[in-house]
Enzyme design. Structure first.
Site, PDB file in Angstrom:
ATOM      1  N   LEU A   1       0.395   9.038   6.364  1.00  0.00           N
ATOM      2  CA  LEU A   1      -0.933   9.208   7.200  1.00  0.00           C
ATOM      3  C   LEU A   1      -1.684  10.574   6.738  1.00  0.00           C
ATOM      4  O   LEU A   1      -0.940  11.757   6.792  1.00  0.00           O
ATOM      5  CB  LEU A   1      -0.556   9.210   8.615  1.00  0.00           C
ATOM      6  CG  LEU A   1      -1.730   9.510   9.347  1.00  0.00           C
ATOM      7  CD1 LEU A   1      -2.820   8.383   9.417  1.00  0.00           C
ATOM      8  CD2 LEU A   1      -1.216   9.591  10.891  1.00  0.00           C
TER       9      LEU A   1
ATOM     10  N   HIS B   1       9.219   2.087  16.781  1.00  0.00           N
ATOM     11  CA  HIS B   1       9.509   2.968  15.589  1.00  0.00           C
ATOM     12  C   HIS B   1      10.912   3.171  15.482  1.00  0.00           C
ATOM     13  O   HIS B   1      11.427   4.207  15.414  1.00  0.00           O
ATOM     14  CB  HIS B   1       8.890   4.504  16.180  1.00  0.00           C
ATOM     15  CG  HIS B   1       8.666   5.351  15.071  1.00  0.00           C
ATOM     16  ND1 HIS B   1       7.264   6.503  15.028  1.00  0.00           N
ATOM     17  CD2 HIS B   1       9.426   5.645  13.815  1.00  0.00           C
ATOM     18  CE1 HIS B   1       7.622   6.880  13.889  1.00  0.00           C
ATOM     19  NE2 HIS B   1       8.568   6.680  13.183  1.00  0.00           N
TER      20      HIS B   1
ATOM     21  N   ASP C   1       6.206  -1.598  13.538  1.00  0.00           N
ATOM     22  CA  ASP C   1       7.109  -0.882  13.790  1.00  0.00           C
ATOM     23  C   ASP C   1       6.464   0.527  14.475  1.00  0.00           C
ATOM     24  O   ASP C   1       7.446   1.230  15.050  1.00  0.00           O
ATOM     25  CB  ASP C   1       7.997  -0.384  12.666  1.00  0.00           C
ATOM     26  CG  ASP C   1       9.184   0.468  13.329  1.00  0.00           C
ATOM     27  OD1 ASP C   1      10.150  -0.155  13.975  1.00  0.00           O
ATOM     28  OD2 ASP C   1       9.229   1.719  12.770  1.00  0.00           O
TER      29      ASP C   1
ATOM     30  N   CYS D   1       2.389   3.947   2.969  1.00  0.00           N
ATOM     31  CA  CYS D   1       1.803   5.020   2.418  1.00  0.00           C
ATOM     32  C   CYS D   1       1.845   6.379   3.595  1.00  0.00           C
ATOM     33  O   CYS D   1       1.922   5.758   4.697  1.00  0.00           O
ATOM     34  CB  CYS D   1       0.047   4.887   2.092  1.00  0.00           C
ATOM     35  SG  CYS D   1      -0.627   4.357   3.352  1.00  0.00           S
TER      36      CYS D   1
ATOM     37  N   ILE E   1       0.933  -1.201   0.151  1.00  0.00           N
ATOM     38  CA  ILE E   1       0.099  -0.156   0.064  1.00  0.00           C
ATOM     39  C   ILE E   1       0.788   1.112   0.237  1.00  0.00           C
ATOM     40  O   ILE E   1       1.743   1.644   0.921  1.00  0.00           O
ATOM     41  CB  ILE E   1      -0.901  -0.107   1.265  1.00  0.00           C
ATOM     42  CG1 ILE E   1      -1.771  -1.249   1.143  1.00  0.00           C
ATOM     43  CG2 ILE E   1      -2.041   1.262   1.199  1.00  0.00           C
ATOM     44  CD1 ILE E   1      -2.660  -1.321   2.420  1.00  0.00           C
ATOM     45  N   GLY E   2       0.887   1.838  -1.080  1.00  0.00           N
ATOM     46  CA  GLY E   2       1.778   3.052  -1.388  1.00  0.00           C
ATOM     47  C   GLY E   2       3.170   2.696  -1.811  1.00  0.00           C
ATOM     48  O   GLY E   2       4.029   2.135  -1.423  1.00  0.00           O
TER      49      GLY E   2
ATOM     50  N   GLY F   1       5.840   4.584  -2.921  1.00  0.00           N
ATOM     51  CA  GLY F   1       6.667   5.406  -2.825  1.00  0.00           C
ATOM     52  C   GLY F   1       8.109   5.077  -2.870  1.00  0.00           C
ATOM     53  O   GLY F   1       8.447   3.937  -3.275  1.00  0.00           O
TER      54      GLY F   1
ATOM     55  N   GLU G   1       2.557   6.619  20.799  1.00  0.00           N
ATOM     56  CA  GLU G   1       3.966   5.893  21.044  1.00  0.00           C
ATOM     57  C   GLU G   1       4.887   6.676  22.131  1.00  0.00           C
ATOM     58  O   GLU G   1       4.818   7.872  22.118  1.00  0.00           O
ATOM     59  CB  GLU G   1       4.995   5.968  19.853  1.00  0.00           C
ATOM     60  CG  GLU G   1       4.268   5.203  18.836  1.00  0.00           C
ATOM     61  CD  GLU G   1       5.178   5.430  17.389  1.00  0.00           C
ATOM     62  OE1 GLU G   1       6.081   6.250  17.373  1.00  0.00           O
ATOM     63  OE2 GLU G   1       4.945   4.776  16.508  1.00  0.00           O
TER      64      GLU G   1
ATOM     65  N   THR H   1       5.318  -0.546   8.796  1.00  0.00           N
ATOM     66  CA  THR H   1       6.321   0.243   8.999  1.00  0.00           C
ATOM     67  C   THR H   1       6.267   2.012   8.760  1.00  0.00           C
ATOM     68  O   THR H   1       7.295   2.562   8.665  1.00  0.00           O
ATOM     69  CB  THR H   1       7.720  -0.201   8.421  1.00  0.00           C
ATOM     70  OG1 THR H   1       7.393  -0.371   6.971  1.00  0.00           O
ATOM     71  CG2 THR H   1       8.031  -1.566   8.861  1.00  0.00           C
ATOM     72  N   ALA H   2       5.102   2.303   8.468  1.00  0.00           N
ATOM     73  CA  ALA H   2       4.710   3.540   7.752  1.00  0.00           C
ATOM     74  C   ALA H   2       4.147   4.592   8.908  1.00  0.00           C
ATOM     75  O   ALA H   2       5.279   5.273   9.622  1.00  0.00           O
ATOM     76  CB  ALA H   2       3.666   3.449   6.837  1.00  0.00           C
ATOM     77  N   ARG H   3       3.080   4.525   9.288  1.00  0.00           N
ATOM     78  CA  ARG H   3       2.324   5.322  10.286  1.00  0.00           C
ATOM     79  C   ARG H   3       1.459   4.580  11.104  1.00  0.00           C
ATOM     80  O   ARG H   3       0.611   3.842  10.567  1.00  0.00           O
ATOM     81  CB  ARG H   3       1.700   6.623   9.941  1.00  0.00           C
ATOM     82  CG  ARG H   3       3.011   7.660   9.409  1.00  0.00           C
ATOM     83  CD  ARG H   3       3.670   8.140  10.755  1.00  0.00           C
ATOM     84  NE  ARG H   3       4.640   9.246  10.558  1.00  0.00           N
ATOM     85  CZ  ARG H   3       5.739   9.039  10.103  1.00  0.00           C
ATOM     86  NH1 ARG H   3       6.154   8.071  10.243  1.00  0.00           N
ATOM     87  NH2 ARG H   3       6.733  10.145  10.016  1.00  0.00           N
TER      88      ARG H   3
END
Length: 330
Positions: A212, A296, A263, A210, A153-154, A156, A268, A237-239
């Site tokens: 957030l 994170h 992650d 992706c 998803i995403g 980039g 957090e 591992t994104a947001r």
């Protein structure tokens, strides 16, 4: 005239050698080590450049007090913890550092996948308890990766890096990214999914890469996660807020998700009474063995961390010198 001042709001606070080496001839560098936005009151108003990591949010109430700020540098990729729209109204550009840890985050996503799918994590965890048989059956069933669909998803920088790594393992890589122009699928040798539902219904592993925003917040929730095939794996591992973590314990308990690697979390560190954290720490809950949580840290390696700090400092230097800025996100 006073020497310009660069204020680091959070996270980095002890050894400022990288920042001083790049900025010391031009500006004073101050690190606040704040953990809450209110800790910034009276300390950032005269900053010429503001450096923000991920341990704090910068809202309108702080932006309104900035008297001479020429740039806000989000020292990392995501910038959802800065009110970029209001900063734009104030005439303050917000820039990020999008390329410092692409390899490390992609490596972490694949490491979490391998640890879960190959049974490494569950067998290690169960053997440690001392009352389990010395047998491969501790992780059964384990399925071959080659030919399985790795859903991204995403697409980039990090999503692309993850795609290339998954291909090395012989996986069939698909991606969902409605903002990615056509052609990247052909150049990378992967396939596009036209909808999120299409991607989820086919994926053996889903890896989130992706940003957030309001469109992606809780994109993966009780309804959408149900679209995954039974026994699928989820990696984020994104947001943290892209996934509604409140439902994950249930999905793991009934086996709809065979494993989850996180992650990032919405809060957090997470509250001790969060249902997922309670399940993760309970040896009698399936999440205890089939959930990996990291603090994170996917971005981290010594080289990448220094690179992030250096690129952040150079962004501040360009702003103070009135040079064109790079990676402006607002």
């Amino acid at each position: 005239m006073d020497k310009p001042c660069v204020v680091i709001t959070d996270f980095v606070h002890d050894d400022l050698a990288p920042e001083v080496r790049i900025l010391g001839d031009l500006a004073d560098v101050v690190a606040l080590n704040a953990t809450e936005e209110d800790h910034l009151v009276g300390k950032v108003e005269l900053a010429d450049a503001l450096v923000v990591y991920h341990a704090i949010h910068i809202s309108r109430k702080t932006l309104e007090r900035l008297e001479r700020c020429r740039v806000i540098v989000r020292a990392g990729v995501g910038f959802d913890n800065v009110d970029c729209a209001f900063a734009r109204q104030r005439g303050i550009p917000v820039v990020n550092v999008p390329d410092y840890g692409s390899e490390e985050v992609a490596d972490t996503a694949l490491a979490m996948m391998l640890a879960l799918v190959r049974g490494v994590h569950v067998m290690n965890s169960r053997l440690r308890s001392g009352d389990r048989p010395w047998s491969y059956e501790l992780a059964a069933p384990v399925w071959r990766l080659r030919g399985r669909i790795f859903g991204i998803i995403g697409l980039g920088r990090i999503g692309t890096a993850a795609a290339l790594r998954a291909k090395v393992f012989g996986m069939d890589v698909r991606f969902y990214d409605p903002y990615k122009p056509d052609g990247y699928d052909k150049s990378l040798g992967i396939r596009r999914a036209e909808t999120l539902e299409e991607l989820l219904r086919e994926s053996f592993v889903v890896s989130v890469h992706c940003p957030l925003n309001e469109e992606t917040r809780h994109m993966l929730n009780a309804r959408t996660l149900e679209m995954l095939p039974r026994g699928a794996y989820l990696i984020n591992t994104a947001r943290g807020a892209i996934v509604d973590t409140s439902v994950l314990a249930d999905f793991l308990a009934r086996g709809h998700l065979a494993g989850v690697g996180l992650d990032v979390l919405e809060c957090e560190p997470p509250p001790e009474d969060h249902p997922l954290i309670r399940a993760w720490r309970d040896p009698n809950h399936p999440a205890h063995y089939r959930l990996i949580i990291n603090p994170h840290a996917a971005f981290y390696c010594e080289e990448g961390f220094r690179e992030m700090r250096e690129k952040t400092a150079y962004a501040c230097r360009r702003a103070i010198l009135g040079q064109p800025l790079r990676n402006v996100v607002n």
